[in-house]
Design an enzyme around this catalytic site. Sequence first.
Site, short mmCIF file in Angstrom:
data_model
loop_
_atom_site.label_atom_id
_atom_site.label_comp_id
_atom_site.label_asym_id
_atom_site.label_seq_id
_atom_site.Cartn_x
_atom_site.Cartn_y
_atom_site.Cartn_z
N GLU A 197 24.62 7.62 56.43
CA GLU A 197 24.80 6.92 55.15
C GLU A 197 23.46 6.69 54.47
O GLU A 197 23.18 5.58 54.00
CB GLU A 197 25.56 5.60 55.37
CG GLU A 197 26.98 5.82 55.87
CD GLU A 197 27.82 4.55 55.88
OE1 GLU A 197 27.27 3.45 55.98
OE2 GLU A 197 29.06 4.67 55.78
N GLU A 273 34.08 9.07 58.32
CA GLU A 273 34.53 7.77 58.80
C GLU A 273 35.72 7.33 57.96
O GLU A 273 35.55 7.02 56.78
CB GLU A 273 33.43 6.71 58.67
CG GLU A 273 32.23 6.98 59.56
CD GLU A 273 31.20 5.84 59.55
OE1 GLU A 273 31.52 4.76 59.03
OE2 GLU A 273 30.09 6.06 60.07
#
Length: 653
Positions: A197, A273
């Site tokens: 991320e 995710e």
Amino acid sequence: MALYLWVQLLLASLVVAADLPTLYEYYTADGISSGLSADQPYFTLNGKNITLYSGAMHYFRIPPQYWRDRLRKLRAAGLNAVETYVAWNLHESQDGLFDFGDGGTDMQQFLDIQQYIKIAQEEDLFVLVRPGPYICAEWEWGGLPSWLLREDGITVRTSDATYMTYVKRYFDKLLPLLAELQFTNGGPIIAVQVENEYGSSPRKDLEYIQQLYDIIRDNGIVELLYTSDGAGSGTSGTLPELLLQTVNFGGDPKGSFDALKNMQPDRPIMAMEYWTGWFDHWSEGHHTVSNDTFRGIYEGILSYPASVNMYMFHGGTNWGFLNGANIGPGDNSNFQPTTTSYDYDAPLSEAGDYTGKYYIAKELIQQYNTIETLLPDQPELMERQAYASVDITERLNYADIIASSLMIESENPIPMEKLAINGNSGQSYGYIVYRQEGLNIPPDSVLTITAHVRDTVMVLVNGALVSQPLSSSADLDGFGYWRQENSQITLTSSEALSDATLDLVIENWGRGNFGNFYYQYKGLTEDNEVLLNDEKLSSWNIYPLEFSKAWLWTLTDWQPIDDVTGTGPALYRGTLTVEGDPKDTYIDMQEWTKGVVFVNGFALGKHAVIGPQQTLYLPGPFLQEGENEIIVFEEFAAADQIKFSQDPIFSTN
Ligand SMILES: *[C@@H]1O[C@H](CO)[C@@H](O)[C@H](O)[C@H]1NC(C)=O
Ligand SMILES: *[C@@H]1O[C@H](CO)[C@@H](O)[C@H](O)[C@H]1NC(C)=O
């Protein structure tokens, strides 16, 4: 007739099952010529179409004796891949000291990552690896080792040369272990993630991503490389020409996937995710995501159609001192430590039980997956037992804890990380005591700690606790906790004390893994001054309380006790006698206040009356037949027994 029919059915199902290929037979029966390809709008593996039905499960959060059980349960739900992060802070817990299962650290048993990946292949699964180096993951400092903080001015998660020297040294050890196990070398690893991320990082330095890419390729990783981000980050954290982009989200799959498709129209669509549940912070509510919500979103993903990694499929446990925390912008005032349980309300519970989501995922994958392969039967559940309560029989008093500790003298307070201990790696976890001796404390004296505490402090005068015990979440707004700036406590009443000993017992309740997490020193930092009635205190004796296995075994001054009355930090000990094979259990800490539990020397986890977690998962393999030592470090008020529960207990906040 009924029996005959039943036999016929059984034979028929055996024939069907025997006809189905395993995953590896399906994809590799004719040899291996190519790995996972994202060069078209769908994935292929070895030239055959594949949709990835993956689940996240971290080897470092699962007892190694249960790796196979959990992996088989994942495969039995129809998934074809498992995903894991890699925890740098465990594999290199001291500067230059590596442990991949045989390094002799307290976490050694969890660290044979090659073994975990090999078992995944034996269980007919492909593997996605996310080596970080930063992993977030609600893990201590997002997996970064705390000794990096010894380098003044280091800027982690950037191309900063000091940081990158350490990253390269670590990756040069880790990546060859993974390279051996790649798909095109006959192993299970089909893809590797670069950073984590990074589009959400406040310091987006794409030169850093390029350098990571080069180190990964230079170490022989030839499989597909990718990044993962929230769709809102766009391409700000990735190098689109080198790396496949994937998205992370908890809802609205179509919104995220459409955005992803916009960014890379000719490439496969994948959620790296999809958040099946959520984690808990101490003092907040217990988080769950309903079966129906899960079903709707998971089906939205599969029908899009897209590949997906469920985060988490099985959450596991943040053992001992290893939980992370969220941190708001700026100072430590918005610190939110994550609980020891990482159950995550996932398809498999913390103890490996099947939940409603497990069956929903299994049903939906069966419905959408057009490639049928042989699946194992669902493994039987592990038996759990609520053992009979264990009496606390001995105590090690606070004075004896301090007497058993190392001591470092310093003019000014030093944070944990800067102590010249552990091969110059400092202290990573636990508590640290700052002591003043021979102090004259006038009547009505006020002690001030400037800035914010990192993260909690108990104040003792002549060994007696003078700060307030933690009894409810509201206490976190008062003295002793991170929210108050320049916090103050009155030390004495009308009476003067001479030649007094003043102790500040400060806890690292988990370094931040998300938010403004750069300044993660624990204990007293250069931000904190300690004032007695406006006079700065100096000349400290510092005691690092790390509670290592080796240190716990050296403690000898245990005193038999009949009752546990009294308030203040101490160690308490009892013996759990197990007959026959040890079973899984939960330790019920509802009658205790706050601290840490150790089982046979292993730091199992933290307890805090403020919840929501009230029980600690204790896997059977951590116990032995016969006697087992349970030690509780209790900060405030102990109970006279350690109780057990068959199931977890969460309080509502
Ligand atoms: C692979 O998937 C693509 C996209 O769905 C499809 O067009 C193609 O026919 C598939 N190939 C095979 C061999 O099934
Ligand atoms: C989810 O489904 C399981 C199995 O059907 C059930 O036991 C559980 O209570 C459900 N959870 C909720 C929150 O409804």
